[in-house]
Design a protein around this motif. Structure first.
Motif, mmCIF file in Angstrom:
data_model
loop_
_atom_site.group_PDB
_atom_site.id
_atom_site.type_symbol
_atom_site.label_atom_id
_atom_site.label_comp_id
_atom_site.label_asym_id
_atom_site.label_seq_id
_atom_site.Cartn_x
_atom_site.Cartn_y
_atom_site.Cartn_z
ATOM 1 N N GLU A 154 51.403 105.419 64.490
ATOM 2 C CA GLU A 154 51.497 104.701 65.764
ATOM 3 C C GLU A 154 52.382 105.443 66.766
ATOM 4 O OE1 GLU A 154 50.898 100.094 64.189
ATOM 5 O OE2 GLU A 154 52.907 100.843 64.672
ATOM 6 N N ARG A 155 53.454 106.035 66.277
ATOM 7 C CA ARG A 155 54.419 106.682 67.172
ATOM 8 C C ARG A 155 54.076 108.128 67.476
ATOM 9 N NH1 ARG A 155 59.108 104.756 68.369
ATOM 10 N NH2 ARG A 155 60.176 106.774 68.121
ATOM 11 N N HIS A 156 53.230 108.721 66.631
ATOM 12 C CA HIS A 156 52.904 110.136 66.795
ATOM 13 C C HIS A 156 51.408 110.333 66.566
ATOM 14 C CE1 HIS A 156 57.239 110.960 66.522
ATOM 15 N NE2 HIS A 156 57.246 110.119 65.518
ATOM 16 N N PRO A 157 50.594 110.162 67.573
ATOM 17 C CA PRO A 157 49.152 110.368 67.397
ATOM 18 C C PRO A 157 48.869 111.743 66.795
ATOM 19 C CG PRO A 157 49.600 109.370 69.516
ATOM 20 C CD PRO A 157 50.938 109.749 68.940
ATOM 21 N N ILE A 158 48.176 111.754 65.673
ATOM 22 C CA ILE A 158 48.022 112.962 64.863
ATOM 23 C C ILE A 158 46.639 113.564 65.061
ATOM 24 C CG2 ILE A 158 47.979 113.846 62.495
ATOM 25 C CD1 ILE A 158 49.908 111.460 61.825
ATOM 26 N N ASP A 159 46.599 114.837 65.400
ATOM 27 C CA ASP A 159 45.324 115.544 65.556
ATOM 28 C C ASP A 159 44.780 116.037 64.227
ATOM 29 O OD1 ASP A 159 44.920 115.796 68.624
ATOM 30 O OD2 ASP A 159 47.019 116.348 68.312
ATOM 31 N N LEU A 160 45.669 116.473 63.344
ATOM 32 C CA LEU A 160 45.251 117.028 62.061
ATOM 33 C C LEU A 160 46.306 116.711 61.020
ATOM 34 C CD1 LEU A 160 43.331 118.863 60.394
ATOM 35 C CD2 LEU A 160 44.641 120.833 61.234
ATOM 36 N N ALA A 161 45.879 116.122 59.892
ATOM 37 C CA ALA A 161 46.804 115.751 58.821
ATOM 38 C C ALA A 161 46.410 116.427 57.516
ATOM 39 C CB ALA A 161 46.820 114.233 58.626
ATOM 40 N N PHE A 162 47.414 116.890 56.783
ATOM 41 C CA PHE A 162 47.224 117.443 55.446
ATOM 42 C C PHE A 162 47.845 116.467 54.449
ATOM 43 C CE2 PHE A 162 46.889 121.010 58.299
ATOM 44 C CZ PHE A 162 45.847 121.742 57.760
ATOM 45 N N ILE A 163 46.988 115.901 53.579
ATOM 46 C CA ILE A 163 47.386 114.784 52.728
ATOM 47 C C ILE A 163 47.147 115.139 51.257
ATOM 48 C CG2 ILE A 163 46.947 112.363 52.173
ATOM 49 C CD1 ILE A 163 48.135 112.693 54.913
ATOM 50 N N PRO A 164 48.151 114.968 50.386
ATOM 51 C CA PRO A 164 47.951 115.263 48.965
ATOM 52 C C PRO A 164 47.070 114.213 48.298
ATOM 53 C CG PRO A 164 50.109 114.268 49.282
ATOM 54 C CD PRO A 164 49.533 114.487 50.656
ATOM 55 N N ILE A 165 46.197 114.662 47.397
ATOM 56 C CA ILE A 165 45.286 113.731 46.713
ATOM 57 C C ILE A 165 45.306 113.906 45.191
ATOM 58 C CG2 ILE A 165 43.734 113.713 48.716
ATOM 59 C CD1 ILE A 165 41.733 115.332 46.883
ATOM 60 N N GLY A 166 46.171 114.752 44.670
ATOM 61 C CA GLY A 166 46.070 115.168 43.270
ATOM 62 C C GLY A 166 46.358 114.112 42.228
ATOM 63 N N ASP A 167 47.083 113.048 42.607
ATOM 64 C CA ASP A 167 47.535 112.039 41.653
ATOM 65 C C ASP A 167 48.582 112.647 40.714
ATOM 66 O OD1 ASP A 167 47.625 109.387 40.877
ATOM 67 O OD2 ASP A 167 45.523 109.279 40.299
ATOM 68 N N ASN A 168 49.064 111.871 39.790
ATOM 69 C CA ASN A 168 50.079 112.249 38.808
ATOM 70 C C ASN A 168 51.435 112.543 39.469
ATOM 71 O OD1 ASN A 168 50.297 112.863 35.749
ATOM 72 N ND2 ASN A 168 51.391 114.564 36.698
ATOM 73 N N PHE A 169 51.532 113.548 40.327
ATOM 74 C CA PHE A 169 52.780 113.883 41.018
ATOM 75 C C PHE A 169 52.837 113.317 42.435
ATOM 76 C CE2 PHE A 169 51.986 117.574 38.151
ATOM 77 C CZ PHE A 169 53.056 117.381 37.287
ATOM 78 N N THR A 170 51.684 112.960 42.988
ATOM 79 C CA THR A 170 51.593 112.481 44.373
ATOM 80 C C THR A 170 50.582 111.333 44.420
ATOM 81 O OG1 THR A 170 49.725 113.891 45.024
ATOM 82 C CG2 THR A 170 51.939 114.851 45.210
#
Length: 226
Positions: A154-170
């Protein structure tokens, strides 16, 4: 501006006059296309002190006189190794000559395992908001899902996000998809998967869970322009 993914959590941002490298885990990373001897970053941003994110930071920074941006405790550690490091803390932002960096929360551990089997505490893990050339890039670092991602979006409109999906550690794919719903980035790239057996995932299955943002599954070396 060109933004590229290079396996695990490595992201490179290239502007007309700067090269910025996130989490340069190159040595020992079978999924990356990068070679330490070929990289010449002006700036290195490290989300936290685990070996698969700190990676080759010390060698790269010494060789290229790179500025390293990271949390305060990690900056002290790097300073002991003769590295120019700019330390920050969660919620803090700073205007550099190339753009603005702000550290966000990340729910994770931190610390470096030394050769003599000691664990060196290296400060709070973080996500990073990089505002550069009129665009905002969010690198979540290693994290679990947390509700304040909604505030970040909401406070920082994001153009591109890198999101972890691996599970176990994240986060795993389901939580990561919900994180995208909270963050509302225009584009999202899944990271931190398939490097090690415990984090094996199908990024295309994750993409099917995301309803509104544009998901881009990137191979190592692939580039997106902003």
């Amino acid at each position: 501006m060109k933004v590229s993914f290079h396996g695990h959590s490595i992201v490179k941002v290239k502007t007309e006059d700067k090269t910025i490298l996130f989490d340069p885990f190159i040595t020992g990373n079978e999924l990356t296309d990068l070679k330490v001897e070929e990289e010449k970053p002006d700036v290195i941003i490290v989300t936290h002190g685990h070996g698969d994110h700190l990676g080759d930071t010390i060698e790269l920074a010494k060789k290229n006189q790179s500025l390293v941006i990271c949390n305060a405790e990690l900056s002290y550690y790097l300073g002991f190794h003769g590295i120019e490091a700019h330390g920050m803390s969660i919620g803090g932002a700073y205007d550099f000559d190339f753009g603005k960096v702000k550290l966000t929360p990340a729910l994770h551990g931190t610390g470096l395992v030394t050769e003599d089997n000691q664990i060196v505490y290296l400060g709070m893990p973080a996500g990073v908001l990089l505002t550069i050339d009129g665009k905002t890039i969010y690198h979540a670092g290693d994290t679990g899902l947390f509700s304040d991602m909604k505030l970040i979006g909401e406070r920082h409109p994001i153009d591109l996000a890198f999101i972890p999906i691996g599970d176990n550690f994240t986060m795993g794919p389901e939580d990561a998809a919900y994180a995208v719903e909270l963050l509302q980035p225009k584009q999202v790239v899944p990271v931190h998967y398939n490097t090690f057996p415990p984090i094996k995932q199908d990024p295309h299955a994750f993409a099917k869970l995301v309803k509104e943002s544009d998901v881009k599954v990137m191979e190592a070396g692939e580039v997106v322009e902003l």
